[in-house]
Each structure stands twice: as structure tokens, then as C-alpha cells.
Scaffold this motif. Structure first.
Motif, PDB file in Angstrom:
ATOM      1  N   TRP A   1       0.802  -1.221   0.000  1.00 37.41           N
ATOM      2  CA  TRP A   1       0.000   0.000   0.000  1.00 37.41           C
ATOM      3  C   TRP A   1       0.841   1.280   0.000  1.00 37.41           C
ATOM      4  CZ3 TRP A   1       1.002   2.682   4.508  1.00 37.41           C
ATOM      5  CH2 TRP A   1       1.512   1.937   5.574  1.00 37.41           C
ATOM      6  N   ILE A   2       2.177   1.129  -0.048  1.00 32.30           N
ATOM      7  CA  ILE A   2       3.081   2.282  -0.157  1.00 32.30           C
ATOM      8  C   ILE A   2       3.555   2.388  -1.600  1.00 32.30           C
ATOM      9  CG2 ILE A   2       5.266   3.271   0.589  1.00 32.30           C
ATOM     10  CD1 ILE A   2       4.918   1.884   3.248  1.00 32.30           C
ATOM     11  N   HIS A   3       3.352   3.556  -2.201  1.00 28.82           N
ATOM     12  CA  HIS A   3       3.694   3.744  -3.610  1.00 28.82           C
ATOM     13  C   HIS A   3       5.192   3.558  -3.820  1.00 28.82           C
ATOM     14  CE1 HIS A   3       3.733   5.266  -7.686  1.00 28.82           C
ATOM     15  NE2 HIS A   3       4.657   6.151  -7.340  1.00 28.82           N
ATOM     16  N   HIS A   4       5.544   2.754  -4.792  1.00 26.23           N
ATOM     17  CA  HIS A   4       6.939   2.462  -5.116  1.00 26.23           C
ATOM     18  C   HIS A   4       7.355   3.225  -6.366  1.00 26.23           C
ATOM     19  CE1 HIS A   4       9.855  -0.579  -7.109  1.00 26.23           C
ATOM     20  NE2 HIS A   4      10.536   0.359  -6.489  1.00 26.23           N
ATOM     21  N   ASP A   5       8.413   4.013  -6.261  1.00 29.10           N
ATOM     22  CA  ASP A   5       8.950   4.740  -7.416  1.00 29.10           C
ATOM     23  C   ASP A   5       9.891   3.805  -8.176  1.00 29.10           C
ATOM     24  OD1 ASP A   5      10.040   6.498  -9.247  1.00 29.10           O
ATOM     25  OD2 ASP A   5      10.098   8.174  -7.840  1.00 29.10           O
ATOM     26  N   LYS A   6       9.366   3.193  -9.222  1.00 25.21           N
ATOM     27  CA  LYS A   6      10.105   2.129  -9.914  1.00 25.21           C
ATOM     28  C   LYS A   6      11.373   2.626 -10.601  1.00 25.21           C
ATOM     29  CE  LYS A   6       6.037  -0.771 -10.856  1.00 25.21           C
ATOM     30  NZ  LYS A   6       5.071   0.071 -10.131  1.00 25.21           N
ATOM     31  N   ILE A   7      11.356   3.852 -11.107  1.00 28.13           N
ATOM     32  CA  ILE A   7      12.506   4.353 -11.860  1.00 28.13           C
ATOM     33  C   ILE A   7      13.565   4.925 -10.929  1.00 28.13           C
ATOM     34  CG2 ILE A   7      13.233   5.874 -13.730  1.00 28.13           C
ATOM     35  CD1 ILE A   7      11.293   3.579 -14.492  1.00 28.13           C
ATOM     36  N   GLU A   8      13.137   5.704  -9.939  1.00 31.25           N
ATOM     37  CA  GLU A   8      14.109   6.318  -9.041  1.00 31.25           C
ATOM     38  C   GLU A   8      14.674   5.327  -8.035  1.00 31.25           C
ATOM     39  OE1 GLU A   8      15.432   8.990  -9.448  1.00 31.25           O
ATOM     40  OE2 GLU A   8      14.097  10.054 -10.791  1.00 31.25           O
ATOM     41  N   SER A   9      13.932   4.284  -7.739  1.00 29.22           N
ATOM     42  CA  SER A   9      14.391   3.279  -6.785  1.00 29.22           C
ATOM     43  C   SER A   9      14.097   1.891  -7.357  1.00 29.22           C
ATOM     44  CB  SER A   9      13.680   3.474  -5.443  1.00 29.22           C
ATOM     45  OG  SER A   9      14.238   2.643  -4.463  1.00 29.22           O
ATOM     46  N   PRO A  10      14.874   1.469  -8.368  1.00 24.16           N
ATOM     47  CA  PRO A  10      14.549   0.238  -9.105  1.00 24.16           C
ATOM     48  C   PRO A  10      14.685  -1.005  -8.240  1.00 24.16           C
ATOM     49  CG  PRO A  10      16.717   1.042  -9.717  1.00 24.16           C
ATOM     50  CD  PRO A  10      16.117   2.095  -8.848  1.00 24.16           C
ATOM     51  N   SER A  11      13.740  -1.912  -8.411  1.00 19.99           N
ATOM     52  CA  SER A  11      13.798  -3.196  -7.706  1.00 19.99           C
ATOM     53  C   SER A  11      13.865  -4.371  -8.667  1.00 19.99           C
ATOM     54  CB  SER A  11      12.570  -3.360  -6.809  1.00 19.99           C
ATOM     55  OG  SER A  11      11.379  -3.361  -7.591  1.00 19.99           O
ATOM     56  N   LYS A  12      13.689  -4.118  -9.976  1.00 19.06           N
ATOM     57  CA  LYS A  12      13.774  -5.147 -11.002  1.00 19.06           C
ATOM     58  C   LYS A  12      14.755  -4.682 -12.087  1.00 19.06           C
ATOM     59  CE  LYS A  12       9.094  -7.117 -10.619  1.00 19.06           C
ATOM     60  NZ  LYS A  12       9.195  -7.227  -9.213  1.00 19.06           N
ATOM     61  N   PRO A  13      15.355  -5.625 -12.825  1.00 22.36           N
ATOM     62  CA  PRO A  13      16.321  -5.234 -13.855  1.00 22.36           C
ATOM     63  C   PRO A  13      15.761  -4.271 -14.894  1.00 22.36           C
ATOM     64  CG  PRO A  13      16.495  -7.584 -13.414  1.00 22.36           C
ATOM     65  CD  PRO A  13      15.306  -7.094 -12.638  1.00 22.36           C
ATOM     66  N   TRP A  14      14.482  -4.450 -15.297  1.00 28.66           N
ATOM     67  CA  TRP A  14      13.957  -3.553 -16.321  1.00 28.66           C
ATOM     68  C   TRP A  14      13.733  -2.152 -15.764  1.00 28.66           C
ATOM     69  CZ3 TRP A  14       9.356  -0.909 -16.323  1.00 28.66           C
ATOM     70  CH2 TRP A  14       8.365  -1.318 -15.431  1.00 28.66           C
ATOM     71  N   HIS A  15      13.505  -2.034 -14.453  1.00 25.16           N
ATOM     72  CA  HIS A  15      13.433  -0.707 -13.831  1.00 25.16           C
ATOM     73  C   HIS A  15      14.776   0.001 -13.974  1.00 25.16           C
ATOM     74  CE1 HIS A  15      10.125  -2.310 -10.877  1.00 25.16           C
ATOM     75  NE2 HIS A  15       9.699  -2.193 -12.128  1.00 25.16           N
ATOM     76  N   ALA A  16      15.855  -0.717 -13.660  1.00 26.58           N
ATOM     77  CA  ALA A  16      17.190  -0.131 -13.755  1.00 26.58           C
ATOM     78  C   ALA A  16      17.548   0.194 -15.210  1.00 26.58           C
ATOM     79  CB  ALA A  16      18.219  -1.089 -13.159  1.00 26.58           C
ATOM     80  N   ALA A  17      17.099  -0.663 -16.154  1.00 27.67           N
ATOM     81  CA  ALA A  17      17.376  -0.409 -17.571  1.00 27.67           C
ATOM     82  C   ALA A  17      16.702   0.877 -18.037  1.00 27.67           C
ATOM     83  CB  ALA A  17      16.900  -1.593 -18.413  1.00 27.67           C
TER      84      ALA A  17
END
Length: 331
Positions: free
Chosen positions: A75-91
Motif C-alpha cells: 500500500w506504499i507507492h513504489h517509485d520504480k525508476i528512481e528506486s529500481p527493484s527489477k532489472p527492467w526498472h534499472a534499464a
């Protein structure tokens, strides 16, 4: 001033060497065949060496640079680009840096105003200048692909038409030529007009600007003023691409100035700050995942720790502790 004039003089001398060599000594073969091959080999070898050397460096800690919410509870919004948790986020994060200079867009400058107040201001002009500079050079390089293939690639022809859409001169005026020279001028003026930038700038910061300016300037002169035989240029490039060592046709000294400066850029590239082009893809602060809540990161350099109990300590120092009248657990 010396930090500026020295690299400028170096680029001027580099431009005069092929001009004098071809114009007065007939060294077309040296500047048209030998040096380009040598520059290409050293560029590839140096680039690969630097990349492999960086890849071999261990990164024992999770040092992701973030400015967004890490992946946590659902329920906490995750900033996928600024804080990547998956390889495609980091890419996506890395590509946004490479293509759009995302972090530079949000960069601020801090300076004192009247009084003790520290004022923060925008640096969007730096972001725009850097973006125009890199994208213009990329388009120019891709446009030059037509010299390296017998049949002009479709993307090169499309870029050529798009770049010359104004169609106001003959030969057609390329927008990227003007944009590249304007961006180089802006980046140079920014360094010399700001006192702080002048202090921290080194000759190695000015040399690439002058070198790139000389390359683009020579290309502009060849296209609009001192024109050269384009078919002869393409013939020579096709020979180089086919690994031919045949002597080049007579083209003109200005072309060899342009080619020689490009070769010097290739030689300089792997050993300079320009290697950030490859380093951005290996930067752990950008490419690593911020998943420390999901995965335990263990320092690979950590050595096994030998644990010493108090009983062992007392056994080693019992006699000395007795003499010092220190309490003992066992006599």
C-alpha cells in the motif's frame, strides 16, 4: 588563460600537421590509410580494455543512488525508476540518463545573493545545451553512415532529409551542423564566463571541445565553402571498410584535416573523460537494484571473524589478573 590557450594551440597544431603533410609533402597515404587504421585499432583496444577493467572491479556493497520510495509494503507507492527493484526498472533508469539526461534536468545551482542568503536556481540551460550537443553529434555520426555503405542505409537517408528540411541553401543546410557548433560554443562560454567553472576547469576539459569544434568546423567548410569530391571521399571510406591498403585518390588537404582530427579524437577517447559514454552503463549507483529489503547483501570482502570467549581470555591472562587482583570466574 593558459588552461584555454594550451589545448587550443594543440588542436591548431593537429590541424596543421595533415594540411602541411598532404599539401606540401604528399603524405596522402599516411593520413588516408595508415593513421585511420591505427586510430581505429587503438580506439577499439582502449575502449574494450577500460570496460573490461571496470567490469573486473568488485562492488561489495549495495550503493544504489536513489531519490524515490523504495519497494516496501503493497500500500506504499513504489517509485520504480528512481528506486529500481527489477532489472527492467534499472534499464529504464539508465536509458533515461543516456537519452534524456534525466538527472541533469533536475540539477540546481546554489549561489549567494545579496547578504548571507543561499539561493538555488535552475540549470535548465546546461541541460538543454548538453542535450543538443550530444544529440546533434549523434545525428551527424549517423548521417555519415552513407559514406561507409555502397547502398545508403534507409535510416541515414531519412536523417539526411529530416536534417535538411529547411532546404534553403545549395547544398542543403543541415540543422545539426549549426546546433552542434552552437552547443560547443555555449559549453565553452559557460566555462569561461563563470568564475567557479574557470577555477575547476582543466585543460582536459577544453581540449575535447576544441577538438570537436575543429572536426565539425572542417566538415562545415568542406560542405559549404571549400568543397571536396564527395564520391572520392566515399570511395576512400569504402576502401577502409573493406580493409584495403590501396592508396587514396586525390581529395584535398581539408578532408585529411577533418579525418586526422577524427583519428585524434578516437585515440584520445579511451583515456579521457569521454569514456563516460561507456561508463554510464556500468555505474553501480545507476545500474544496481535497490532491493535491500528483499535480499541480504553480503560484503564479498568480509573475512571470517575469529571469536574469542571470555573463558579463553581468562585462561590466557589468569596469572596476570591474579597479580592485579582482578576478579576471576574460576581459580
Amino acid at each position: 588563460m593558459k588552461k584555454i590557450m594550451l589545448p587550443f594551440a594543440m588542436v591548431a597544431v593537429l590541424a596543421l600537421i595533415p594540411f602541411a603533410g598532404v599539401q606540401y609533402a604528399g603524405l596522402d597515404y599516411l593520413f588516408g590509410v595508415v593513421i585511420p587504421y591505427a586510430a581505429a585499432v587503438l580506439f577499439i583496444a582502449g575502449f574494450v580494455y577500460r570496460m573490461v577493467d571496470w567490469l573486473r572491479r568488485p562492488v561489495p556493497y549495495n550503493i544504489t543512488s536513489t531519490c524515490g520510495q523504495e519497494k516496501s509494503l503493497d500500500w506504499i507507492h513504489h517509485d520504480k525508476i528512481e528506486s529500481p527493484s527489477k532489472p527492467w526498472h534499472a534499464a529504464v533508469r539508465v536509458l533515461s540518463e543516456v537519452l534524456l539526461f534525466r538527472s541533469l534536468f533536475r540539477n540546481n545551482k546554489a549561489e549567494f545573493s545579496k547578504g548571507p542568503d543561499l539561493v538555488y536556481g535552475s540549470t535548465k540551460w546546461l541541460w538543454l545545451g548538453g542535450l543538443v550537443f550530444h544529440w546533434s553529434l549523434l545525428v551527424i555520426v549517423l548521417r555519415h553512415a552513407r559514406f561507409f555503405f555502397i547502398m545508403v542505409p534507409g535510416f541515414a537517408e531519412s536523417l539526411d532529409q529530416l536534417d535538411s528540411f529547411f532546404d534553403i541553401t545549395l547544398p542543403a543546410f543541415y540543422v545539426t551542423d549549426a546546433l552542434a557548433l552552437s552547443a560547443i560554443t555555449f559549453l565553452f562560454v559557460r566555462r569561461v564566463s563563470d568564475a567557479k567553472m574557470r577555477i575547476i576547469s582543466l585543460p582536459t576539459d577544453y581540449f575535447p571541445l576544441f577538438l570537436l569544434g575543429g572536426i565539425v568546423g572542417a566538415g562545415v567548410l568542406m560542405r559549404y565553402i571549400a568543397k571536396v569530391d564527395v564520391m572520392a571521399v566515399k570511395d576512400q571510406m569504402l576502401r577502409l571498410m573493406s580493409f584495403s591498403f590501396d592508396p587514396p585518390a586525390e581529395i584535398g588537404a581539408l578532408f585529411y584535416v577533418h579525418l586526422f582530427l577524427v583519428c585524434m579524437l578516437l585515440l584520445y577517447f579511451p583515456f579521457s573523460k569521454l569514456m563516460h559514454m561507456g561508463a554510464i552503463f556500468l555505474s553501480p549507483t545507476r545500474t544496481m537494484l535497490n532491493n535491500s529489503r528483499e535480499k541480504m547483501h553480503v560484503n564479498v570482502w568480509r573475512q571470517p571473524m575469529k571469536i574469542r570467549t571470555y573463558s579463553e581470555y581468562e585462561d590466557d591472562y589468569r596469572e596476570k589478573m591474579k597479580k592485579a587482583k582482578l576478579p576471576l570466574e574460576k581459580e
